[in-house]
Every structure is written in structure tokens, then in C-alpha cells.
Design a protein around this motif. Structure first.
Motif, PDB file in Angstrom:
ATOM      1  N   GLY A   1       0.806  -1.234   0.000  1.00  0.00           N
ATOM      2  CA  GLY A   1       0.000   0.000   0.000  1.00  0.00           C
ATOM      3  C   GLY A   1       0.827   1.266   0.000  1.00  0.00           C
ATOM      4  O   GLY A   1       0.386   2.302   0.508  1.00  0.00           O
ATOM      5  N   THR A   2       2.047   1.227  -0.574  1.00  0.00           N
ATOM      6  CA  THR A   2       2.884   2.433  -0.611  1.00  0.00           C
ATOM      7  C   THR A   2       2.337   3.422  -1.647  1.00  0.00           C
ATOM      8  O   THR A   2       1.506   3.068  -2.493  1.00  0.00           O
ATOM      9  N   GLU A   3       2.883   4.635  -1.599  1.00  0.00           N
ATOM     10  CA  GLU A   3       2.465   5.667  -2.565  1.00  0.00           C
ATOM     11  C   GLU A   3       2.760   5.194  -3.994  1.00  0.00           C
ATOM     12  O   GLU A   3       1.930   5.318  -4.891  1.00  0.00           O
ATOM     13  N   LEU A   4       3.953   4.614  -4.173  1.00  0.00           N
ATOM     14  CA  LEU A   4       4.325   4.097  -5.492  1.00  0.00           C
ATOM     15  C   LEU A   4       3.358   2.988  -5.923  1.00  0.00           C
ATOM     16  O   LEU A   4       2.902   2.958  -7.069  1.00  0.00           O
ATOM     17  N   GLY A   5       3.027   2.099  -4.983  1.00  0.00           N
ATOM     18  CA  GLY A   5       2.099   1.004  -5.285  1.00  0.00           C
ATOM     19  C   GLY A   5       0.741   1.533  -5.713  1.00  0.00           C
ATOM     20  O   GLY A   5       0.152   1.050  -6.681  1.00  0.00           O
ATOM     21  N   ARG A   6       0.259   2.553  -5.006  1.00  0.00           N
ATOM     22  CA  ARG A   6      -1.069   3.107  -5.350  1.00  0.00           C
ATOM     23  C   ARG A   6      -1.028   3.751  -6.736  1.00  0.00           C
ATOM     24  O   ARG A   6      -1.967   3.634  -7.516  1.00  0.00           O
ATOM     25  N   ALA A   7       0.095   4.429  -7.043  1.00  0.00           N
ATOM     26  CA  ALA A   7       0.212   5.086  -8.356  1.00  0.00           C
ATOM     27  C   ALA A   7       0.327   4.043  -9.478  1.00  0.00           C
ATOM     28  O   ALA A   7      -0.193   4.242 -10.582  1.00  0.00           O
ATOM     29  N   ALA A   8       0.994   2.919  -9.180  1.00  0.00           N
ATOM     30  CA  ALA A   8       1.280   1.930 -10.235  1.00  0.00           C
ATOM     31  C   ALA A   8       0.113   0.976 -10.509  1.00  0.00           C
ATOM     32  O   ALA A   8       0.006   0.424 -11.595  1.00  0.00           O
ATOM     33  N   LYS A   9      -0.772   0.784  -9.520  1.00  0.00           N
ATOM     34  CA  LYS A   9      -1.759  -0.302  -9.610  1.00  0.00           C
ATOM     35  C   LYS A   9      -2.621  -0.233 -10.876  1.00  0.00           C
ATOM     36  O   LYS A   9      -2.728  -1.214 -11.618  1.00  0.00           O
ATOM     37  N   SER A  10      -3.230   0.927 -11.145  1.00  0.00           N
ATOM     38  CA  SER A  10      -4.148   0.976 -12.292  1.00  0.00           C
ATOM     39  C   SER A  10      -3.363   0.848 -13.608  1.00  0.00           C
ATOM     40  O   SER A  10      -3.839   0.243 -14.567  1.00  0.00           O
ATOM     41  N   ILE A  11      -2.146   1.375 -13.632  1.00  0.00           N
ATOM     42  CA  ILE A  11      -1.316   1.275 -14.850  1.00  0.00           C
ATOM     43  C   ILE A  11      -1.043  -0.206 -15.145  1.00  0.00           C
ATOM     44  O   ILE A  11      -1.189  -0.679 -16.273  1.00  0.00           O
ATOM     45  N   ILE A  12      -0.671  -0.945 -14.098  1.00  0.00           N
ATOM     46  CA  ILE A  12      -0.337  -2.369 -14.256  1.00  0.00           C
ATOM     47  C   ILE A  12      -1.588  -3.169 -14.621  1.00  0.00           C
ATOM     48  O   ILE A  12      -1.559  -3.981 -15.547  1.00  0.00           O
ATOM     49  N   ASP A  13      -2.679  -2.919 -13.902  1.00  0.00           N
ATOM     50  CA  ASP A  13      -3.913  -3.678 -14.176  1.00  0.00           C
ATOM     51  C   ASP A  13      -4.370  -3.482 -15.621  1.00  0.00           C
ATOM     52  O   ASP A  13      -4.945  -4.383 -16.231  1.00  0.00           O
ATOM     53  N   GLU A  14      -4.127  -2.298 -16.172  1.00  0.00           N
ATOM     54  CA  GLU A  14      -4.540  -2.048 -17.562  1.00  0.00           C
ATOM     55  C   GLU A  14      -3.525  -2.567 -18.573  1.00  0.00           C
ATOM     56  O   GLU A  14      -3.784  -2.527 -19.779  1.00  0.00           O
ATOM     57  N   GLY A  15      -2.378  -3.020 -18.098  1.00  0.00           N
ATOM     58  CA  GLY A  15      -1.389  -3.596 -19.013  1.00  0.00           C
ATOM     59  C   GLY A  15      -0.489  -2.557 -19.653  1.00  0.00           C
ATOM     60  O   GLY A  15       0.151  -2.812 -20.671  1.00  0.00           O
ATOM     61  N   ASN A  16      -0.441  -1.345 -19.050  1.00  0.00           N
ATOM     62  CA  ASN A  16       0.448  -0.311 -19.588  1.00  0.00           C
ATOM     63  C   ASN A  16       1.758  -0.275 -18.809  1.00  0.00           C
ATOM     64  O   ASN A  16       1.896  -0.978 -17.803  1.00  0.00           O
ATOM     65  N   LEU A  17       2.700   0.550 -19.268  1.00  0.00           N
ATOM     66  CA  LEU A  17       4.010   0.597 -18.611  1.00  0.00           C
ATOM     67  C   LEU A  17       4.072   1.725 -17.588  1.00  0.00           C
ATOM     68  O   LEU A  17       3.600   2.838 -17.840  1.00  0.00           O
ATOM     69  N   VAL A  18       4.676   1.431 -16.459  1.00  0.00           N
ATOM     70  CA  VAL A  18       4.923   2.426 -15.418  1.00  0.00           C
ATOM     71  C   VAL A  18       5.993   3.379 -15.981  1.00  0.00           C
ATOM     72  O   VAL A  18       6.903   2.939 -16.701  1.00  0.00           O
ATOM     73  N   PRO A  19       5.887   4.710 -15.677  1.00  0.00           N
ATOM     74  CA  PRO A  19       6.844   5.660 -16.268  1.00  0.00           C
ATOM     75  C   PRO A  19       8.316   5.292 -16.037  1.00  0.00           C
ATOM     76  O   PRO A  19       8.694   4.818 -14.963  1.00  0.00           O
ATOM     77  N   ASP A  20       9.125   5.573 -17.062  1.00  0.00           N
ATOM     78  CA  ASP A  20      10.546   5.204 -17.047  1.00  0.00           C
ATOM     79  C   ASP A  20      11.293   5.739 -15.828  1.00  0.00           C
ATOM     80  O   ASP A  20      12.092   5.020 -15.230  1.00  0.00           O
TER      81      ASP A  20
ATOM     82  N   ASP B   1      -3.833 -10.633 -16.448  1.00  0.00           N
ATOM     83  CA  ASP B   1      -3.648 -11.885 -17.197  1.00  0.00           C
ATOM     84  C   ASP B   1      -4.914 -12.365 -17.909  1.00  0.00           C
ATOM     85  O   ASP B   1      -5.028 -13.546 -18.229  1.00  0.00           O
ATOM     86  N   THR B   2      -5.891 -11.486 -18.168  1.00  0.00           N
ATOM     87  CA  THR B   2      -7.028 -11.906 -18.999  1.00  0.00           C
ATOM     88  C   THR B   2      -6.583 -11.859 -20.466  1.00  0.00           C
ATOM     89  O   THR B   2      -5.576 -11.206 -20.793  1.00  0.00           O
ATOM     90  N   GLU B   3      -7.346 -12.542 -21.341  1.00  0.00           N
ATOM     91  CA  GLU B   3      -6.944 -12.558 -22.761  1.00  0.00           C
ATOM     92  C   GLU B   3      -6.890 -11.133 -23.333  1.00  0.00           C
ATOM     93  O   GLU B   3      -5.941 -10.755 -24.022  1.00  0.00           O
ATOM     94  N   GLU B   4      -7.908 -10.322 -22.978  1.00  0.00           N
ATOM     95  CA  GLU B   4      -7.978  -8.959 -23.525  1.00  0.00           C
ATOM     96  C   GLU B   4      -6.759  -8.130 -23.080  1.00  0.00           C
ATOM     97  O   GLU B   4      -6.115  -7.449 -23.888  1.00  0.00           O
ATOM     98  N   ARG B   5      -6.443  -8.208 -21.783  1.00  0.00           N
ATOM     99  CA  ARG B   5      -5.297  -7.445 -21.263  1.00  0.00           C
ATOM    100  C   ARG B   5      -3.996  -7.954 -21.884  1.00  0.00           C
ATOM    101  O   ARG B   5      -3.082  -7.184 -22.169  1.00  0.00           O
ATOM    102  N   MET B   6      -3.918  -9.262 -22.065  1.00  0.00           N
ATOM    103  CA  MET B   6      -2.691  -9.818 -22.626  1.00  0.00           C
ATOM    104  C   MET B   6      -2.508  -9.359 -24.070  1.00  0.00           C
ATOM    105  O   MET B   6      -1.389  -9.066 -24.480  1.00  0.00           O
ATOM    106  N   ARG B   7      -3.611  -9.270 -24.829  1.00  0.00           N
ATOM    107  CA  ARG B   7      -3.470  -8.773 -26.218  1.00  0.00           C
ATOM    108  C   ARG B   7      -2.941  -7.343 -26.192  1.00  0.00           C
ATOM    109  O   ARG B   7      -2.084  -6.968 -26.992  1.00  0.00           O
ATOM    110  N   HIS B   8      -3.439  -6.550 -25.229  1.00  0.00           N
ATOM    111  CA  HIS B   8      -2.949  -5.171 -25.122  1.00  0.00           C
ATOM    112  C   HIS B   8      -1.472  -5.165 -24.695  1.00  0.00           C
ATOM    113  O   HIS B   8      -0.659  -4.411 -25.248  1.00  0.00           O
TER     114      HIS B   8
END
Ligand code: AMP
Length: 215
Positions: free
Chosen positions: A42-61, A155-162
Motif C-alpha cells: 500500500g505504498t504511494e508508489l504502489g497506489r500510483a502503479a496499480k491501475s497502470i499495471i492492471d490495464e497492461g500499460n508501462l509504469v513511467p521510465d 492476465d485476462t486474454e484482452e489485457r494480454m493482447r494489449h
């Protein structure tokens, strides 16, 4: 020995990384595992990263680069390390080149349709982070610690295609980046886990321990 494991999502990088790290006493650095630990705590970084990861996008460099730069300075990296899931973009590879002298990049190749088929069976242990494949009807229990396995939200098929689209757009260019530097070792990731390990171990032994092979 400082190695990178490259390859599309669900190519088997995590599974092979565990085996390589154990055999050569390397620190296994998985940026995906580090981010999931931040989410679980539940860190600040974790809260910022969660939706990015769940959607299958990349966390900022810049976030990822800072996390890895700090991690590779820890004591367990003194004998070398194996990066799993990092770098994933050219700017990350450029930042890494400033921070460490990479000896080889193992590129695990698996075609997209095999990855889509694999992901339906892929489960992760929420306790120890171990990833394993389960067959329909099989009990979904972690082979390492006995906890109940879960399916990752990404790890759903849709997210994996993305995620595969993101891989082809942002990460696949790293193959040419490292080819130009003479570091890429292509590995056929379509085989069984031991067969893939065998190819990787043969490459590492040939490149880093040739004198031991001849003894
Ligand atoms: P993985 O466990 O390697 O599949 O990573 C899971 C997710 O974490 C990825 O889909 C990204 O959202 C994020 N992630 C992991 N490593 C990186 C990275 N090097 N750069 C950006 N995002 C990352």
C-alpha cells in the motif's frame, strides 16, 4: 555476471529467472515483482502503479529507473544479477547502460498465439510470488509454499493482447538495441521449461565459463 532476460509477457522469464539465479548465485531482480510488492504494502508508489499495471500499460521510465538503480546497489547484487522485465523501453536501456555493464541479453522468443494460450493457465502465488501453470480441474495450490494461487488482474486474454501490443511497440526495439552491441542471445521459448533452461545454461556456460567446460 550481469544479465537481462528479455521477451514478451508470459514467455517464461520469471520461471527461467528463478532457475538461472539459483544456478549461478545471482540476485533475481523482477521489476514486476517489486511493483506488486509495493501494491501489496500500500505504498504511494504502489497506489500510483496499480491501475497502470492492471490495464497492461508501462509504469513511467523515471520511476522504474530509480527503483532499479537503487536495487542493483544492494549487497546481494555483488556477485551479479539477473534483470527480469527490465529494461522494457529504449530510455530504460539507456539509463541502465549508465548504471551497469551488462554482459548478455537472453531473449526468450515465443509467438503471440502461444502466449494467449498460456495466459489462461497462468497463476501467481499472492504469498511468495511464484508463477505456475495449472491444467483445467487441477488444484490451484502454490508448489513452493502451499498457498491458494490467484490469476493476475492483467492476465485476462484482452489485457494480454494489449500487453503484447505494448511489448511490440516499446520493448521489441530493444532486440536491435542489444544486437547492435553484440549482446543478444536468442532462445526458443516454445519448448518445455527444462528444455528452455538447457539452452540458456549452455549459452551462459559457453560465454562466461568456457574454461570450466573444457576441464
Ligand atoms: P511483469 O510481472 O514483468 O509482467 O510486469 C507486470 C507489469 O508491471 C507490467 O505489465 C508493467 O505494467 C509493470 N512493469 C514491470 N516492469 C516494468 C518496466 N521495466 N517498465 C515499466 N513497467 C513495468
Amino acid at each position: 555476471m550481469k544479465l537481462i532476460l528479455l521477451g514478451p509477457p508470459a514467455a517464461g522469464k520469471g520461471t527461467q529467472a528463478e532457475l538461472i539465479a539459483e544456478r549461478y548465485s545471482l540476485a533475481h531482480i523482477s521489476t514486476g515483482d517489486m511493483l506488486r510488492a509495493e501494491i501489496a504494502s500500500g505504498t504511494e508508489l504502489g497506489r500510483a502503479a496499480k491501475s497502470i499495471i492492471d490495464e497492461g500499460n508501462l509504469v513511467p521510465d523515471d520511476i522504474i529507473n530509480a527503483m532499479v538503480a537503487k536495487r542493483i546497489l544492494q549487497d546481494d547484487c555483488a556477485n551479479g544479477f539477473l534483470l527480469d522485465g527490465y529494461p522494457r523501453t529504449i530510455p530504460q536501456a539507456e539509463a541502465l547502460a549508465e548504471a551497469a555493464d551488462i554482459g548478455a541479453v537472453i531473449d526468450i522468443e515465443v509467438d503471440s498465439e502461444s502466449i494467449i494460450a498460456r495466459v489462461a493457465k497462468r497463476r501467481i502465488c499472492p504469498v511468495c510470488g511464484h508463477t505456475q501453470s495449472v491444467e483445467p480441474g487441477e488444484e490451484e495450490i502454490c508448489a513452493k509454499c502451499g498457498a491458494q494461487l490467484i490469476q493476475r488482474a492483467d492476465d485476462t486474454e484482452e489485457r494480454m493482447r494489449h500487453r503484447l501490443e505494448v511489448y511490440h511497440a516499446s520493448t521489441a526495439p530493444l532486440i536491435s538495441f542489444y544486437e547492435e552491441r553484440g549482446l543478444i542471445a536468442p532462445i526458443d521459448g516454445g519448448m518445455s521449461i527444462p528444455e528452455v533452461s538447457e539452452q540458456i545454461f549452455a549459452f551462459i556456460d559457453g560465454k562466461f565459463r568456457p574454461e570450466e567446460e573444457n576441464e
